[in-house]
Design an enzyme around this catalytic site. Structure first.
Site, PDB file in Angstrom:
ATOM      1  N   LYS A  68      -0.788  -7.711   0.739  1.00 22.94           N
ATOM      2  CA  LYS A  68       0.438  -8.392   1.182  1.00 22.94           C
ATOM      3  C   LYS A  68       0.257  -9.120   2.516  1.00 22.94           C
ATOM      4  CE  LYS A  68       3.892  -5.649  -1.253  1.00 22.94           C
ATOM      5  NZ  LYS A  68       5.117  -4.859  -1.133  1.00 22.94           N
ATOM      6  N   ASP A 104      10.952  -8.174  -1.246  1.00 26.22           N
ATOM      7  CA  ASP A 104      11.221  -6.744  -1.020  1.00 26.22           C
ATOM      8  C   ASP A 104      12.471  -6.574  -0.148  1.00 26.22           C
ATOM      9  OD1 ASP A 104       9.076  -5.718  -2.446  1.00 26.22           O
ATOM     10  OD2 ASP A 104       7.736  -5.665  -0.711  1.00 26.22           O
TER      11      ASP A 104
HETATM   12  P1  NAP Z   1       1.438   0.512   3.717  1.00 24.04           P
HETATM   13  O1  NAP Z   1       1.581  -0.824   4.364  1.00 24.04           O
HETATM   14  O2  NAP Z   1       0.097   1.053   3.358  1.00 24.04           O
HETATM   15  O3  NAP Z   1       2.181   1.574   4.681  1.00 24.04           O
HETATM   16  C1  NAP Z   1       2.286   2.929   4.332  1.00 24.04           C
HETATM   17  C2  NAP Z   1       2.890   3.710   5.487  1.00 24.04           C
HETATM   18  O4  NAP Z   1       2.979   5.069   5.079  1.00 24.04           O
HETATM   19  C3  NAP Z   1       2.042   3.687   6.769  1.00 24.04           C
HETATM   20  O5  NAP Z   1       2.902   3.817   7.868  1.00 24.04           O
HETATM   21  C4  NAP Z   1       1.180   4.955   6.569  1.00 24.04           C
HETATM   22  O6  NAP Z   1       0.717   5.499   7.782  1.00 24.04           O
HETATM   23  C5  NAP Z   1       2.214   5.890   5.972  1.00 24.04           C
HETATM   24  N1  NAP Z   1       1.604   6.976   5.229  1.00 24.04           N
HETATM   25  C6  NAP Z   1       0.671   6.890   4.241  1.00 24.04           C
HETATM   26  N2  NAP Z   1       0.379   8.123   3.763  1.00 24.04           N
HETATM   27  C7  NAP Z   1       1.145   8.999   4.485  1.00 24.04           C
HETATM   28  C8  NAP Z   1       1.278  10.415   4.475  1.00 24.04           C
HETATM   29  N3  NAP Z   1       0.590  11.170   3.618  1.00 24.04           N
HETATM   30  N4  NAP Z   1       2.158  10.968   5.344  1.00 24.04           N
HETATM   31  C9  NAP Z   1       2.868  10.210   6.214  1.00 24.04           C
HETATM   32  N5  NAP Z   1       2.780   8.853   6.272  1.00 24.04           N
HETATM   33  C10 NAP Z   1       1.928   8.261   5.416  1.00 24.04           C
HETATM   34  O7  NAP Z   1       2.281   0.571   2.355  1.00 24.04           O
HETATM   35  P2  NAP Z   1       3.665  -0.191   2.082  1.00 24.04           P
HETATM   36  O8  NAP Z   1       3.397  -1.506   1.473  1.00 24.04           O
HETATM   37  O9  NAP Z   1       4.471  -0.103   3.313  1.00 24.04           O
HETATM   38  O10 NAP Z   1       4.284   0.734   0.906  1.00 24.04           O
HETATM   39  C11 NAP Z   1       4.753   2.035   1.156  1.00 24.04           C
HETATM   40  C12 NAP Z   1       5.347   2.617  -0.140  1.00 24.04           C
HETATM   41  O11 NAP Z   1       6.496   1.866  -0.523  1.00 24.04           O
HETATM   42  C13 NAP Z   1       4.378   2.548  -1.338  1.00 24.04           C
HETATM   43  O12 NAP Z   1       4.479   3.740  -2.070  1.00 24.04           O
HETATM   44  C14 NAP Z   1       4.886   1.386  -2.138  1.00 24.04           C
HETATM   45  O13 NAP Z   1       4.604   1.490  -3.528  1.00 24.04           O
HETATM   46  C15 NAP Z   1       6.387   1.512  -1.890  1.00 24.04           C
HETATM   47  N6  NAP Z   1       7.077   0.229  -2.102  1.00 24.04           N
HETATM   48  C16 NAP Z   1       8.047   0.204  -3.037  1.00 24.04           C
HETATM   49  C17 NAP Z   1       8.721  -0.973  -3.275  1.00 24.04           C
HETATM   50  C18 NAP Z   1       9.803  -0.992  -4.317  1.00 24.04           C
HETATM   51  O14 NAP Z   1      10.169  -2.081  -4.779  1.00 24.04           O
HETATM   52  N7  NAP Z   1      10.358   0.142  -4.678  1.00 24.04           N
HETATM   53  C19 NAP Z   1       8.414  -2.130  -2.559  1.00 24.04           C
HETATM   54  C20 NAP Z   1       7.417  -2.050  -1.580  1.00 24.04           C
HETATM   55  C21 NAP Z   1       6.744  -0.862  -1.368  1.00 24.04           C
HETATM   56  P3  NAP Z   1      -0.663   4.991   8.468  1.00 24.04           P
HETATM   57  O15 NAP Z   1      -0.368   3.639   9.022  1.00 24.04           O
HETATM   58  O16 NAP Z   1      -0.939   6.024   9.487  1.00 24.04           O
HETATM   59  O17 NAP Z   1      -1.677   4.940   7.340  1.00 24.04           O
END
Ligand code: NAP
Length: 268
Positions: A68, A104
């Site tokens: 992204k 989003d």
């Molecule tokens: P991202 O950019 O990789 O960010 C993930 C965040 O979660 C980071 O702050 C990461 O921390 C933290 N994290 C990862 N594993 C963790 C754990 N075990 N405990 C605590 N914090 C943790 O991912 P993203 O794009 O933001 O997406 C996050 C989630 O939202 C995903 O599951 C994605 O599928 C979901 N999502 C859903 C939709 C929807 O339409 N429903 C849309 C977008 C995203 P660090 O920086 O320390 O790694």
């Protein structure tokens, strides 16, 4: 918009678990558009050459983890909201230029308002995570009146950088317990619970009057949302957001509203 794309793809790595092909293909069938939405597993190192090929075939599509931010950096033109987030999830080509958007933000806004019955007054939001999805949530919440977001993340420095970008609405909270005491809404923007039954926060720490929104989605619902509902909290997982961001992407590509009911039915 509406660019009559020659190909429709989802760029991710890995993409095998994605539900987007299921509901986007349902929307294409309902609109009688003779295209198949394909999931493309693209290694980060191959992204540039894949984008070049997609330009040749006048493709359009979605972008998911981990591309992204990288696709955002490659865009010729980004919408204001995608620039605010710093990440994109939707792209198309117009006159050979790569255009990008972030649906989003609208997907979250619509899904969370459906849960809350409209825009909440003076929302006190606890937001878990500091990645791209957390930025999209902040971009939506900063448009609500008198809202505040307490950011709680395992990487406090990253959370501080994100809070600085949204300084009018967000601050970093290091005590989850304190943050939850005041919360009217808790949002999980980490992947916790996506592939297992782990929960981002013990629901015993959440007041039963606090609403719970999990960006994570799983067919049949996430364990966290089920536990929150059992505690009495209004709660929703990420499926309605996923469907709405996909519907908004469809509108960008084809300039028409997709059949949201056909999309929803395809996931039952
Ligand atoms: P991202 O950019 O990789 O960010 C993930 C965040 O979660 C980071 O702050 C990461 O921390 C933290 N994290 C990862 N594993 C963790 C754990 N075990 N405990 C605590 N914090 C943790 O991912 P993203 O794009 O933001 O997406 C996050 C989630 O939202 C995903 O599951 C994605 O599928 C979901 N999502 C859903 C939709 C929807 O339409 N429903 C849309 C977008 C995203 P660090 O920086 O320390 O790694």
């Amino acid at each position: 918009m509406g660019t009559s794309p020659g190909r429709l793809v989802l760029l991710g790595h890995p993409v095998s678990h994605s539900l987007s092909p299921v509901f986007q293909n349902a929307a294409l069938r309902a609109a009688k558009i003779p295209l198949i939405y394909e999931a493309l597993d693209v290694e980060p190192g191959a992204l540039r050459s894949v984008l070049r090929e997609l330009k040749e075939s006048k493709a359009a599509g979605n972008v998911t983890i981990p591309h992204k931010t990288a696709v955002h950096a490659s865009c010729d033109k980004v919408t204001d909201i995608a620039a605010r987030v710093g990440a994109v999830n939707t792209f198309w080509f117009e006159a050979g230029k790569l255009h990008c958007d972030n649906t989003d933000v609208g997907g979250f806004d619509t899904a969370v308002k459906a849960l809350l019955g409209g825009e909440p007054a003076k929302a006190r939001v606890v937001l878990l995570g500091s990645g791209g999805a957390a930025a999209a949530v902040l971009a939506a919440v900063e448009r609500w009146s008198n809202a505040h977001v307490a950011l709680v993340a395992r990487n406090t420095e990253k959370a501080r950088r994100l809070a600085r970008r949204f300084r009018d609405v967000a601050s970093v909270e290091t005590s989850l317990e304190n943050a939850l005491r005041e919360a009217s809404l808790v949002v999980n923007a980490t992947p916790v619970g996506q592939h297992d039954d782990d929960q981002p926060v013990d629901v015993a720490m959440i007041q039963p009057t606090t609403a719970v929104f999990d960006l994570v989605y799983r067919r049949g619902g996430t364990r966290w949302v089920k536990a929150a509902r059992k505690r009495g909290c209004p709660a929703a997982d990420g499926l309605p957001m996923l469907l709405e961001q996909g519907a908004l992407s469809f509108q960008r590509w084809f300039g028409i509203e997709p059949n949201r009911e056909a999309m929803r039915q395809s996931l039952l």
